[in-house]
Structures are given as C-alpha cells and as structure tokens.
Design a protein around this motif. Sequence first.
Motif, short mmCIF file in Angstrom:
data_model
loop_
_atom_site.label_atom_id
_atom_site.label_comp_id
_atom_site.label_asym_id
_atom_site.label_seq_id
_atom_site.Cartn_x
_atom_site.Cartn_y
_atom_site.Cartn_z
N ASN A 97 36.54 120.17 32.70
CA ASN A 97 37.97 120.23 32.43
C ASN A 97 38.72 120.65 33.70
O ASN A 97 38.12 120.86 34.75
CB ASN A 97 38.27 121.16 31.25
CG ASN A 97 37.82 122.58 31.52
OD1 ASN A 97 37.75 123.01 32.68
ND2 ASN A 97 37.52 123.32 30.47
N VAL A 98 40.03 120.75 33.60
CA VAL A 98 40.86 121.05 34.77
C VAL A 98 40.41 122.35 35.45
O VAL A 98 40.20 122.39 36.66
CB VAL A 98 42.35 121.14 34.35
CG1 VAL A 98 43.20 121.66 35.49
CG2 VAL A 98 42.85 119.78 33.90
N MET A 129 50.94 123.11 37.42
CA MET A 129 50.11 122.63 36.30
C MET A 129 49.65 123.79 35.42
O MET A 129 48.56 123.73 34.83
CB MET A 129 48.90 121.87 36.83
CG MET A 129 49.22 120.54 37.49
SD MET A 129 49.55 119.24 36.31
CE MET A 129 47.90 118.93 35.70
N TYR A 132 47.60 123.79 31.83
CA TYR A 132 46.79 122.58 31.71
C TYR A 132 45.30 122.87 31.91
O TYR A 132 44.50 121.96 31.90
CB TYR A 132 47.22 121.54 32.76
CG TYR A 132 48.47 120.78 32.40
CD1 TYR A 132 48.40 119.58 31.72
CD2 TYR A 132 49.72 121.27 32.74
CE1 TYR A 132 49.53 118.88 31.38
CE2 TYR A 132 50.87 120.58 32.41
CZ TYR A 132 50.78 119.37 31.72
OH TYR A 132 51.89 118.69 31.39
N ARG A 135 42.57 121.30 29.72
CA ARG A 135 42.71 119.88 29.38
C ARG A 135 41.55 119.07 29.98
O ARG A 135 40.98 119.41 31.01
CB ARG A 135 44.04 119.34 29.92
CG ARG A 135 45.25 119.80 29.13
CD ARG A 135 45.45 118.96 27.87
NE ARG A 135 45.91 117.62 28.20
CZ ARG A 135 47.18 117.29 28.37
NH1 ARG A 135 48.13 118.20 28.28
NH2 ARG A 135 47.51 116.05 28.65
N SER A 139 42.53 112.92 30.07
CA SER A 139 43.76 112.94 29.30
C SER A 139 44.99 113.15 30.18
O SER A 139 46.11 113.20 29.70
CB SER A 139 43.70 114.04 28.23
OG SER A 139 43.81 115.30 28.85
N LEU A 140 44.77 113.28 31.49
CA LEU A 140 45.90 113.52 32.40
C LEU A 140 46.42 112.21 32.98
O LEU A 140 45.68 111.25 33.14
CB LEU A 140 45.46 114.43 33.56
CG LEU A 140 44.91 115.80 33.20
CD1 LEU A 140 44.54 116.54 34.48
CD2 LEU A 140 45.91 116.61 32.41
N SER A 141 47.70 112.20 33.32
CA SER A 141 48.28 111.03 33.98
C SER A 141 47.86 111.02 35.45
O SER A 141 47.34 112.01 35.95
CB SER A 141 49.79 111.08 33.87
OG SER A 141 50.28 112.10 34.71
N GLN A 144 49.34 113.86 37.40
CA GLN A 144 48.74 115.15 37.07
C GLN A 144 47.36 115.28 37.69
O GLN A 144 46.99 116.34 38.20
CB GLN A 144 48.66 115.31 35.55
CG GLN A 144 50.03 115.48 34.92
CD GLN A 144 49.99 115.37 33.41
OE1 GLN A 144 49.12 114.69 32.84
NE2 GLN A 144 50.92 116.03 32.74
N GLN A 145 46.60 114.17 37.66
CA GLN A 145 45.27 114.20 38.28
C GLN A 145 45.40 114.48 39.77
O GLN A 145 44.61 115.22 40.35
CB GLN A 145 44.56 112.86 38.07
CG GLN A 145 44.17 112.64 36.63
CD GLN A 145 43.22 111.47 36.46
OE1 GLN A 145 42.65 110.96 37.42
NE2 GLN A 145 43.05 111.04 35.24
N VAL A 148 45.86 118.13 40.27
CA VAL A 148 44.60 118.86 40.09
C VAL A 148 43.72 118.68 41.33
O VAL A 148 43.10 119.63 41.81
CB VAL A 148 43.86 118.39 38.82
CG1 VAL A 148 42.52 119.08 38.70
CG2 VAL A 148 44.70 118.64 37.59
#
Lengths: 462, 265
Positions: A97-98, A129, A132, A135, A139-141, A144-145, A148
């Motif tokens: 996960n993140v 972020m 998040y 998450r 599931s991230l756009s 957002q990726q 990260v």
Amino acid sequence: MSHLKDDFIIEVNHISKNFGSKCVLDDVSISVKRGEFVTILGPSGCGKTTLLRLLAGFGNADEGEIKINGEDITNTPPHKRPVNTVFQRYALFPYLNVYDNIAFGLKLQKIQEDEIDMRVRKALKMVGMIDYEWRDINSLSGGQQQRVAIARAIVNRPQVLLLDEPLAALDLKMRKDMQMELKEMHKTLGITFIYVTHDQEEALTLSDTIVVMSEGTVQQIGTPMDIYNEPKNSFVADFIGESNILNGTMIKDKLVSFLGHEFECVDSGFGENVPVDVVIRPEDVYLLNNTSSGMFTGTVQSCIFKGVHYEIVVLTENGYEILIQDYNAFEVGSEVGLIIKPVDIHVMEKERTCNTFIGKMIDKTHVEILDTSFLCEEMEGIEGGEKVKVEVPFDKIDLMDNEDEGNLLGDVRFILYKGNHYHLTVRTETGENIYVDTHDVWDNRDLVSVRIPHEDLKITLL
Amino acid sequence: MKWLARIFNKRSNWSIPYLIFLLIFVVLPLVLIFIYAFQDNSGEFSLVNFRKFFASPEDANTFVYSIGIAIITTLLCLILGYPAAYILSNKKLCRSQVMVLLFILPMWVNILVRTLATVALFDFIRIPLAQGALIFGMVYNFLPFMIYPIYNTMSKMDHSYIEAAQDLGANPVTVFRKVVIPLSMPGVMSGIMMVFMPTISTFAIAELLTMNTIKLFGTTIQENINNGMWNYGAVLSLIMLVFILAMEVFSDKKEDSTSNDGGLI
C-alpha cells in the motif's frame, strides 16, 4: 582549487556509452553544484535518460567517470549510491500500500519504527497525500501515483534526487500544478534535483541550469535565460522556443546582413564578412501598419490567434518567411513594415559553411568518401591511395526519393527552416552526416537517396 | 437462408456447439455424480454411501494419504521449479530459448509414456518401485506445470520494480526477497493449482510406479466404479470434487490481493 571542487556534488567526466554499435553518449561532461535544479533537455533518443540511469547506477559507462561528493562511484551498484530516482512510470510496488511503498527504503535502512512513521507522514504531507497511507496503489490516479513516487524517493533524504520525465504521463493542467510543487519542494528540501525532460517549456520553468543534449552530446549548458537568449548553435535555437534562424553575414563588428538588409547589432568579434547564423525570436519582430516607418517591408501570409498573442507569418520583400508573435491582428495580404532592434538580434558562429569529408583517391578520376566511390574531375599526378579532403557546398547536393538515383542512402535527422530554404542533416548508413540545403519539403526520418554531382567535389590533397 | 445468416451474425451464437458439448460431457456427468451419490443401490434417496465412506477407515485413510502425496509432490515441484523458472527468465543467466524449450519439452510427451519410461529407468538401476518412485515420477511428470506459470510471470515482470528497489537501497538478496518473490506469487499460485489438482486424483501413474502396492484415492474411485459400485464411486468423486473446489476458492481469494497476470498461457 580543492575548495572550488567541493562546490560540485556531481561531476560527470568524459562519459561514453554504446549499445551495440550505437553510440548513445559521446564524451559527455557535466558538473552539478550542490542544491542546484538541473534539467537535462533533449529530443527523444538524445541519450538523456541513459545519462540519468548512469547516475542512478543502472548500467555502466564504457568510458569516463562519475563522481558524487568527489568520490568515484562509476562502478558503485545502485543500492550504495546516495541518490534516489523518481521513475517515469512510477514503478510503485503493486503488492504494497501507499505507506509501505514509501517506507520501503527506510525499512531497509533498519530505522526505528516510530521514526519511519514520522518520516513517512512528513513525506506524505509534503506531496499533499495525507490520509492516503492505507490505500492500494492500483486505486490511485496517475497524478496521485506520481506523488507517492516522489514521496518514496524524498523520504530517504537523498543528496541527489533524479527525476526521469516524471510529469510526462500527466495532463497539461496537472503538469503545470506539479511543476510548481516540484519547484517548491526543491526549495524546501534544499537537495540537488536532476530532472530529465523533452519539454523545453518545463525545463525553462523549473531549472537553475539546463543541459541541452542531442545525439548523445551536450550542445549547451547554461541558465534558462542564457539558453533562450544566447543559444550556442542552431540546434539549441531551434529546440528551445520558437525562432527564426537565418543565414547572415557579419560585415564588421556590430553590423550584420541578413534578409537582404543590413542591421545594427550588439555582437562583435566575429571578424569581417564572415558567414553566421542569425536567430530572431518571434516576439522580437515588431510589425507596423505603416510600411514607410519599417526597416523593411513584407506581406502578411497568415495570422492565427493563439490565446495570448497572434502568430503571424510574413513574407518579406526579398522572399523570406518570418514567424512573428504580436498582440495585434494583421489582415492577411496586407503590407506591413518590420522593425528588429539591435539587442534582439542574436548572432551565432556557423558550425560549418560546407560539407567536409576525409577520403582517399582511388585513381585519377575516382575518390572514395563516405565508403562510396565518386567520379570526380580528373586530377593530375594521382596514383591512388592519397588522402584527400573533399568539400561540397550544401546547396549542390540533391536528395531524391528513388533509391537508385543517388550515390548513397541516408535518413533525414534534423530539419532547420532558414526562412527561404531548409537545411537538412542527413545521416548516412555509415553514421556520417551530410548537410544539405534544399527547397523541397522532407520529413524527419525520411529515407533519402543522396546524389553528389562530380563537378561540385572540391578536392585538396592532404 | 436469411435465418442462417441471422444465426451467424450474432457472435454469441457461435458458442452453441461448444455449449452443447459442455452440457453433454461436463454438466450432465456432474449432475449424474451428484444424483448417484445421494442414492442407494435400489435408486432410493439415501445418505448410506456417505456414511459408508466415513465409517470405512481404509478409504478415508487413502484420501488423506493422497492429499499428503499431492502436498509433498507440489512442494518438491515448487522447490525445484522456482529456481529453474528464475534462471530461465533471467536474461543474464539464460541467453537462449533452447533452455526454456528443454524444460517445457516433457510437457509434449504423453504422461503415460513418461511414466513407463520412469518405470523402465527404476528397473534398470534396480531401485524397487515404491513410495519413493511414486513421488519421483509425479514430480518428474508435473514439474513443467510448475515451472511454466512461474517462468511466465517472471519473464513478464516489469524490470523497473527491481530497479526501484535497488534505487531505494536493496541489495540483490533483498531485491529477490522483497520484489521478485511477491511479484511472482500469481505464477506460484497457479503453478501450485496446476500440480496439486491433477496429482490428488491421479491413479494410472501410481499403479504403474508402485506395481499396485500403494493405493491412491484415484485408484479407489476407479476400483469401485469398475466393480459396479456406481453410487459409492460417485460419493468418493463428489468428496474429491468438493475438496478441490474448496482449494480453488481459497487460492482465488489469496490471488485477488496480489495481481492477476499469472496463468499458464
């Protein structure tokens, strides 16, 4: 001296790299100051990503050395280098996960759990972020990726952050926002950023220093202002921003002739009656409705609204096309006067004024250059085997579609519009460049047949 | 002819022949197994055959023993197959496709032929045919089914994950532990299913490799059906089917959390 050297965090000295027979990096040298934001800019395939990968430790250079903090790290494996990379396609671990993605590097360093927690949260905050952390990556756009991926790199507090076209996959609006955020991050973190991109606007916006690359070599290193206002050669002038690149002659210091007129300029030191390239930025040409008050005149060919300005093409009285940006619209077909101020004329030394090939005589009437035998004017006292220099003017070479018509084959690598003709770089199959002036329109990567007429070969014995 | 054209125009109609085949040869037998399992010899509904299975320690023991053999075979295949798949998918260690072919080649030979060859081999080197030979033969037969899915997942693995881990400070061992293994899990799961499911129901291999001295559950089912005990055979088949189904559901759940690009092809 040693004090000066300490200023550089990265020193790349004479790096060369080949993939098979293809030379990707050719004698590249760069020095990067501590805390600088450096952008490596160039078209795709220019070797910029390869250079970044060598800095990160993926792959080894064939020649040369790389130093970080004065320490030779040319052969150090990636996991022992004080750098972290933000990958183009993020490369976030899909099974973590993140939070665990960001903590990956810290856990490897055996840092205490509560410090990891603190640093991961700080990094998340920095990239905006928060909340998040649990998450799933999938599931991230894309944006957002990307955040990260940046957090995962900066959380390790590297001395140098390498970014490989990190914004290439984002849409325009998001890209602009991220650019600002990256710049902000660079200021806050105070570490060195090395940023690879093919987007010249991005490079101009973000960088302290830009390294322009083409075909595996460094073309120019300088501040965005330098690169834009004082491009070193026609490649840089063409690649950075829009520009009119024209053939000219430096008549004497501060007087240059191009477009069939003489202009005052601010450049000097080129000598007298020396052929030069002249760069005029489209925003630096002033248009007047009144033809008599212009320095010269022309006819408006097209006028396109571009949002902030109009993009206007004017055909001058001497048959040159010039690209102009102006806040006012001008009617197509109308006569206009044009003014160019001396400070806006940028004069560049010509890299070459004709093709020069080194070859050898086969017999009295044949010469071998570019691994091809050419017929030439009969030369007296030739036995064959003599080394010669062959010069051919740019405009004497013909390019044709039909493969059998010419002497050899090549493909078009670089096209420069010079106002009334195209200046092409044609790469032969043996990897040599032939420069051609033509009025015909060719596309990049077109396969062409090159014919060099024998009466235009100027041969001198070496 | 219009009606014919209408049938062919609709793509889903093309599956009709396959659906008919499926109905007759897959669905119908399954339904029959289900019905037979809940009948006694006279055709009346009863649970007598289920009671018989749980009351007869011999058959239940065979069932447990078969699961044990299947687990051992699967584990051995995994231990042997995983490194093999890793080496095959690593371009630095394995430069030619010929190596890959050599590992996959046994899959093209009929399983019985391979088993008979194994029997001949054991006879030749004078090793008595027993449990050892059984496990050897099963591992030999099913190893390609373990290697191939893992090799497939590994060779499709995005190299940038490995580079990202190296970049974050992972040495080669850590890269293997924290990136290669988790990313290859879908392949491992499908390899395990590919080996475990056929091994648990095998009977011909067991008979040949142990000279009928060791009985697997597949053999028990076959014996009962050959001796006309259809209802009891159906119960045994049903128990095995439910067990395999449970395994499948269990592994699917685990696979969901990773990725779904494993598979054989």
